[in-house]
Design an enzyme around this catalytic site. Sequence first.
Site, PDB file in Angstrom:
ATOM      1  N   TYR A  77      73.776   8.530  84.732  1.00 21.06           N
ATOM      2  CA  TYR A  77      74.443   9.421  85.687  1.00 21.06           C
ATOM      3  C   TYR A  77      75.240   8.614  86.705  1.00 21.06           C
ATOM      4  O   TYR A  77      76.297   9.048  87.161  1.00 21.06           O
ATOM      5  CB  TYR A  77      73.424  10.314  86.392  1.00 21.06           C
ATOM      6  CG  TYR A  77      72.977  11.480  85.552  1.00 21.06           C
ATOM      7  CD1 TYR A  77      73.754  12.636  85.461  1.00 21.06           C
ATOM      8  CD2 TYR A  77      71.792  11.438  84.838  1.00 21.06           C
ATOM      9  CE1 TYR A  77      73.358  13.707  84.690  1.00 21.06           C
ATOM     10  CE2 TYR A  77      71.387  12.502  84.061  1.00 21.06           C
ATOM     11  CZ  TYR A  77      72.171  13.637  83.989  1.00 21.06           C
ATOM     12  OH  TYR A  77      71.785  14.695  83.216  1.00 21.06           O
TER      13      TYR A  77
ATOM     14  N   GLU B  70      65.402  17.037  83.550  1.00 20.98           N
ATOM     15  CA  GLU B  70      65.211  16.259  82.335  1.00 20.98           C
ATOM     16  C   GLU B  70      63.917  15.455  82.381  1.00 20.98           C
ATOM     17  O   GLU B  70      63.243  15.295  81.350  1.00 20.98           O
ATOM     18  CB  GLU B  70      66.430  15.366  82.114  1.00 20.98           C
ATOM     19  CG  GLU B  70      67.646  16.183  81.675  1.00 20.98           C
ATOM     20  CD  GLU B  70      68.982  15.513  81.940  1.00 20.98           C
ATOM     21  OE1 GLU B  70      69.011  14.271  82.120  1.00 20.98           O
ATOM     22  OE2 GLU B  70      70.006  16.231  81.982  1.00 20.98           O
TER      23      GLU B  70
ATOM     24  N   ARG C 118      73.340  13.664  66.091  1.00 21.61           N
ATOM     25  CA  ARG C 118      73.749  15.040  65.848  1.00 21.61           C
ATOM     26  C   ARG C 118      72.533  15.960  65.983  1.00 21.61           C
ATOM     27  O   ARG C 118      71.427  15.602  65.571  1.00 21.61           O
ATOM     28  CB  ARG C 118      74.345  15.214  64.439  1.00 21.61           C
ATOM     29  CG  ARG C 118      75.589  14.401  64.165  1.00 21.61           C
ATOM     30  CD  ARG C 118      76.781  14.878  64.966  1.00 21.61           C
ATOM     31  NE  ARG C 118      77.995  14.161  64.543  1.00 21.61           N
ATOM     32  CZ  ARG C 118      78.369  12.979  65.027  1.00 21.61           C
ATOM     33  NH1 ARG C 118      77.633  12.381  65.952  1.00 21.61           N
ATOM     34  NH2 ARG C 118      79.472  12.402  64.585  1.00 21.61           N
ATOM     35  N   GLN C 119      72.771  17.143  66.511  1.00 22.83           N
ATOM     36  CA  GLN C 119      71.696  18.126  66.644  1.00 22.83           C
ATOM     37  C   GLN C 119      71.784  19.139  65.508  1.00 22.83           C
ATOM     38  O   GLN C 119      72.873  19.658  65.220  1.00 22.83           O
ATOM     39  CB  GLN C 119      71.802  18.854  67.989  1.00 22.83           C
ATOM     40  CG  GLN C 119      71.452  17.973  69.164  1.00 22.83           C
ATOM     41  CD  GLN C 119      72.571  17.865  70.184  1.00 22.83           C
ATOM     42  OE1 GLN C 119      73.706  18.206  69.907  1.00 22.83           O
ATOM     43  NE2 GLN C 119      72.256  17.356  71.362  1.00 22.83           N
TER      44      GLN C 119
ATOM     45  N   GLY D 199      77.750  22.199  68.861  1.00 26.74           N
ATOM     46  CA  GLY D 199      78.682  21.332  69.572  1.00 26.74           C
ATOM     47  C   GLY D 199      78.766  21.748  71.024  1.00 26.74           C
ATOM     48  O   GLY D 199      77.928  22.499  71.535  1.00 26.74           O
TER      49      GLY D 199
END
Length: 396
Positions: A95, A135, A204-205, A391
């Site tokens: 971040y 998170e 990739r998910q 995406g």
Amino acid sequence: MIEAKTIAMVKSTIPAVMETGPALTAHFYERMFLYNPELKEIFNMSNQRNGDQREALFNAICAWASHLETPEALSKAVEKIAQKHTSFSIQPAQYDIVGYHLLATLKEMLNPRQDVLDAWGKAYQALAEIFIRREAEIYQNNLNKKGGWQGTRRFRLIAKTRESETITSFKFAAEDGGCVIAYQPGQYTAVWIKPDGFEHQEIRQYSLTHQPDGQHYCIAVKRDNKGLVSRWLHDCAEPGDIVCLAPPAGDFYLNVTPQTPVSLISAGTGMTPLLAMLGSLAQCGHQAQVNWFHAAKNSHQHAFSSLVKHTGAQLRHFTQQIWYSKPEPADITETSSIKAGRMDLTPYTSSLNDPQMTWWLCGPVGFMQFIARQLVDNGVNAERIHYECFGPHKVL
């Protein structure tokens, strides 16, 4: 809490930022990857080339700047992004990198006064802290669960099954033989790979398609001729191969009472998260109506038809309707439940007019926009329409 002076300063410059359009985020990503090329191991570079990630980031920046006084209005968006970030194992230090390059981009493109940059810096830091806290909670929750882990874990591919002309399913088990985290129907896992010949690590998910069993994860992937990871999975991956997976994540999951009617609407591989939802409804003995509406090109590209039929037969009230946009001559018969053309929900007015019905959509963005318009035009409350984009997120 952000000071009123800071909020006023940021809001006064929003028009100038909006005038830049996604050119601002294009500049940001080019700058960040130039000075921090290691982040190419995390970001999906395909989404950089097609502009989807740039558009998504630009929209997020404008939304946050416009809601500094009411951050709770963005809680759903924050949760969606935080879930995705954990599947990429994003850490607090990253971040700082993003913030540094975002402010440098604002300076280089807009040349604002230093007090304006300072205000944007405070606004960004406030948002970063929201994400970092959420998170951290997700990471800790995953560690605390049975079979839990943080980051990635090595999994062995134990089965590879062709489901249609374009879709193949993959079944994984943890290499260490241990149990794995359960998940909500509709969630996804992230696949991390870097085979020989890949320039960067790719993440990739993919939606989890079956019911949790404590031992395996199943995904289904459509082969995309331009898709680096999908082509590798289809053409190169074989049982016995090792990949790394992140814990299940995602805010798109089924959460209904046994008396809530449900419509599951998909096109192509958009059916994958809905398969888990359908299986969950059958497993729980769902009492209310369940509709399965699916669109495919033809029978050759229609995956999991037998599984849906078998699962639907376990439900008390189940309706299935399929649409083929380009059917083969043998696809449409007098006895089939398949229609030619685009999906048209108007014949199902009883479901459309049921104020208790919940609608779950997944597929290409254009398809979901087309379906959402049909629903809203027929009086469906938009709050009852839930959807997932594969995406970067887009608003229907």
